[in-house]
Design an enzyme around this catalytic site. Structure first.
Site, PDB file in Angstrom:
ATOM      1  N   GLU A   1       1.364   6.983   6.992  1.00 16.25           N
ATOM      2  CA  GLU A   1       2.511   6.465   6.231  1.00 16.25           C
ATOM      3  C   GLU A   1       2.387   6.883   4.773  1.00 16.25           C
ATOM      4  O   GLU A   1       3.355   7.324   4.137  1.00 16.25           O
ATOM      5  CB  GLU A   1       2.571   4.934   6.313  1.00 16.25           C
ATOM      6  CG  GLU A   1       2.887   4.397   7.697  1.00 16.25           C
ATOM      7  CD  GLU A   1       3.096   2.880   7.694  1.00 16.25           C
ATOM      8  OE1 GLU A   1       3.694   2.355   6.744  1.00 16.25           O
ATOM      9  OE2 GLU A   1       2.657   2.222   8.661  1.00 16.25           O
TER      10      GLU A   1
ATOM     11  N   SER B   1       0.840  -1.208   0.000  1.00 12.55           N
ATOM     12  CA  SER B   1       0.000   0.000   0.000  1.00 12.55           C
ATOM     13  C   SER B   1       0.874   1.257   0.000  1.00 12.55           C
ATOM     14  O   SER B   1       0.490   2.288  -0.565  1.00 12.55           O
ATOM     15  CB  SER B   1      -0.987  -0.008   1.170  1.00 12.55           C
ATOM     16  OG  SER B   1      -0.335   0.183   2.392  1.00 12.55           O
ATOM     17  N   ASN B   2       2.047   1.200   0.603  1.00 14.27           N
ATOM     18  CA  ASN B   2       2.965   2.351   0.517  1.00 14.27           C
ATOM     19  C   ASN B   2       3.482   2.526  -0.911  1.00 14.27           C
ATOM     20  O   ASN B   2       3.626   3.651  -1.391  1.00 14.27           O
ATOM     21  CB  ASN B   2       4.124   2.197   1.504  1.00 14.27           C
ATOM     22  CG  ASN B   2       3.745   2.666   2.903  1.00 14.27           C
ATOM     23  OD1 ASN B   2       3.582   3.861   3.137  1.00 14.27           O
ATOM     24  ND2 ASN B   2       3.558   1.729   3.826  1.00 14.27           N
TER      25      ASN B   2
ATOM     26  N   ASP C   1      20.400   2.399   8.467  1.00 11.31           N
ATOM     27  CA  ASP C   1      21.809   2.111   8.744  1.00 11.31           C
ATOM     28  C   ASP C   1      21.895   0.652   9.192  1.00 11.31           C
ATOM     29  O   ASP C   1      20.966  -0.115   8.957  1.00 11.31           O
ATOM     30  CB  ASP C   1      22.400   3.110   9.760  1.00 11.31           C
ATOM     31  CG  ASP C   1      21.795   2.958  11.141  1.00 11.31           C
ATOM     32  OD1 ASP C   1      21.015   1.995  11.363  1.00 11.31           O
ATOM     33  OD2 ASP C   1      22.103   3.789  12.016  1.00 11.31           O
ATOM     34  N   GLU C   2      23.010   0.275   9.832  1.00  8.62           N
ATOM     35  CA  GLU C   2      23.197  -1.153  10.077  1.00  8.62           C
ATOM     36  C   GLU C   2      22.358  -1.705  11.231  1.00  8.62           C
ATOM     37  O   GLU C   2      22.346  -2.907  11.480  1.00  8.62           O
ATOM     38  CB  GLU C   2      24.693  -1.462  10.267  1.00  8.62           C
ATOM     39  CG  GLU C   2      25.425  -1.219   8.954  1.00  8.62           C
ATOM     40  CD  GLU C   2      26.880  -1.638   8.967  1.00  8.62           C
ATOM     41  OE1 GLU C   2      27.272  -2.405   9.869  1.00  8.62           O
ATOM     42  OE2 GLU C   2      27.614  -1.187   8.074  1.00  8.62           O
ATOM     43  N   GLY C   3      21.655  -0.844  11.960  1.00 10.07           N
ATOM     44  CA  GLY C   3      20.796  -1.331  13.037  1.00 10.07           C
ATOM     45  C   GLY C   3      19.416  -1.708  12.511  1.00 10.07           C
ATOM     46  O   GLY C   3      19.134  -1.589  11.322  1.00 10.07           O
TER      47      GLY C   3
ATOM     48  N   MET D   1      10.595  -6.937   4.577  1.00  6.68           N
ATOM     49  CA  MET D   1      10.794  -7.527   5.901  1.00  6.68           C
ATOM     50  C   MET D   1      12.102  -8.306   5.999  1.00  6.68           C
ATOM     51  O   MET D   1      12.112  -9.472   6.399  1.00  6.68           O
ATOM     52  CB  MET D   1       9.594  -8.410   6.252  1.00  6.68           C
ATOM     53  CG  MET D   1       8.314  -7.608   6.394  1.00  6.68           C
ATOM     54  SD  MET D   1       8.491  -6.248   7.580  1.00  6.68           S
ATOM     55  CE  MET D   1       6.851  -5.566   7.588  1.00  6.68           C
TER      56      MET D   1
ATOM     57  N   HIS E   1       8.658   2.980   9.087  1.00  2.00           N
ATOM     58  CA  HIS E   1       8.383   2.107  10.229  1.00  2.00           C
ATOM     59  C   HIS E   1       7.106   2.593  10.927  1.00  2.00           C
ATOM     60  O   HIS E   1       6.942   3.799  11.149  1.00  2.00           O
ATOM     61  CB  HIS E   1       9.570   2.136  11.197  1.00  2.00           C
ATOM     62  CG  HIS E   1       9.363   1.227  12.365  1.00  2.00           C
ATOM     63  ND1 HIS E   1       9.467  -0.143  12.240  1.00  2.00           N
ATOM     64  CD2 HIS E   1       9.017   1.473  13.652  1.00  2.00           C
ATOM     65  CE1 HIS E   1       9.195  -0.700  13.417  1.00  2.00           C
ATOM     66  NE2 HIS E   1       8.923   0.255  14.292  1.00  2.00           N
TER      67      HIS E   1
ATOM     68  N   VAL F   1      16.431  -7.625   7.071  1.00  2.24           N
ATOM     69  CA  VAL F   1      17.477  -6.707   7.531  1.00  2.24           C
ATOM     70  C   VAL F   1      18.545  -6.666   6.437  1.00  2.24           C
ATOM     71  O   VAL F   1      18.905  -7.705   5.868  1.00  2.24           O
ATOM     72  CB  VAL F   1      18.074  -7.208   8.869  1.00  2.24           C
ATOM     73  CG1 VAL F   1      19.255  -6.346   9.286  1.00  2.24           C
ATOM     74  CG2 VAL F   1      16.993  -7.222   9.942  1.00  2.24           C
TER      75      VAL F   1
HETATM   76  C1  GAR Z   1       3.876  -0.788   6.761  1.00  6.55           C
HETATM   77  O1  GAR Z   1       3.042  -0.544   7.873  1.00  6.55           O
HETATM   78  C2  GAR Z   1       5.323  -0.491   7.123  1.00  6.55           C
HETATM   79  O2  GAR Z   1       5.468   0.591   7.985  1.00  6.55           O
HETATM   80  C3  GAR Z   1       5.731  -1.777   7.785  1.00  6.55           C
HETATM   81  O3  GAR Z   1       5.152  -2.776   6.991  1.00  6.55           O
HETATM   82  C4  GAR Z   1       3.927  -2.277   6.451  1.00  6.55           C
HETATM   83  C5  GAR Z   1       3.910  -2.542   4.958  1.00  6.55           C
HETATM   84  O4  GAR Z   1       2.666  -2.228   4.416  1.00  6.55           O
HETATM   85  N1  GAR Z   1       7.161  -1.908   7.872  1.00  6.55           N
HETATM   86  C6  GAR Z   1       7.817  -2.377   8.937  1.00  6.55           C
HETATM   87  O5  GAR Z   1       7.236  -2.794   9.917  1.00  6.55           O
HETATM   88  C7  GAR Z   1       9.336  -2.357   8.832  1.00  6.55           C
HETATM   89  N2  GAR Z   1       9.916  -2.535  10.125  1.00  6.55           N
HETATM   90  P1  GAR Z   1       2.468  -2.087   2.852  1.00  6.55           P
HETATM   91  O6  GAR Z   1       3.074  -3.349   2.212  1.00  6.55           O
HETATM   92  O7  GAR Z   1       0.979  -2.043   2.675  1.00  6.55           O
HETATM   93  O8  GAR Z   1       3.152  -0.838   2.371  1.00  6.55           O
END
Ligand code: GAR
Length: 188
Positions: free
Chosen positions: A177, A16-17, A144-146, A93, A112, A95
């Site tokens: 978002e 969706s993003n 970054d790396e975290g 999803m 996030h 790292v």
């Molecule tokens: C979003 O809420 C994004 O912030 C999260 O995954 C979702 C993806 O939604 N990301 C994380 O949690 C990363 N740590 P989308 O596929 O509908 O854009």
């Protein structure tokens, strides 16, 4: 006229993003193009969205890669082959390895669903909801790396209402978002 930034968008799920970025590009409010979409998940709905809008997409599954860096080498190679300048993590999803981050220094953005530095990692919305915060939100930052660390670009705050469930809160956050990710890319 604004310079067109060539994006590489990385996804794992619904996208969706991604859709919000596409919509802003198509209506002319984001001077960018999506050179390539990469999904690590062959059944991500984001791939359907890309197809509908004529955006080139690559599925890079995990099978056959000995370690994280080998996988990331393949992704970086794909991004470079499409001339990507800015990498946009949109619900990706995984790292990223130091190799990946060195390949795109300060050129990887992440979104996030919490007000970092609080509640990093998976299920940021649930972590904040379970903690009982009165306000939550979302954060766009350079990776970054975290895990969900790195310089913050924009945050949006939403209230947590008494009647909220994790789902209603997540929906309110997701709406923000969709607003701030295109805005952060525009700032870049
Ligand atoms: C979003 O809420 C994004 O912030 C999260 O995954 C979702 C993806 O939604 N990301 C994380 O949690 C990363 N740590 P989308 O596929 O509908 O854009």
């Amino acid at each position: 006229m604004a310079r067109i930034v060539n994006l590489g968008v990385l996804v794992s799920g619904s996208g969706s993003n991604l859709q919000s970025i596409i919509d802003h590009i198509e209506k002319g409010s984001l001077p960018a193009k999506i050179g390539i979409l990469v999904s690590n998940n062959p059944s991500a709905f984001a791939l359907e969205r890309a197809k509908k809008h004529g955006i080139p997409a690559a599925v890079i599954g995990h099978a056959g890669f000995a370690n994280r860096e080998d996988y990331d080498r393949k992704v970086v190679e794909t991004l470079n082959a499409h001339g990507v300048e800015l990498v946009v993590l949109a619900g990706f999803m995984r790292v990223l390895s130091p190799f990946f981050l060195r390949s795109f220094p300060m050129r990887v953005m992440n979104i996030h669903p919490a007000l970092l530095p609080s509640f990093p990692g998976t299920h940021g919305q649930k972590q904040a909801f379970d903690y009982g915060v009165k306000f939550s939100g979302c954060t766009v930052h350079f990776a970054d790396e975290g895990v969900d660390t790195g310089p913050i670009i924009i945050q949006a705050v939403v209230p947590v209402c008494d009647a909220d469930t994790e789902e209603t809160l997540s929906g309110r956050i997701l709406k923000e978002e969709h607003r701030i990710y295109p805005q952060a890319i525009r700032l870049y």
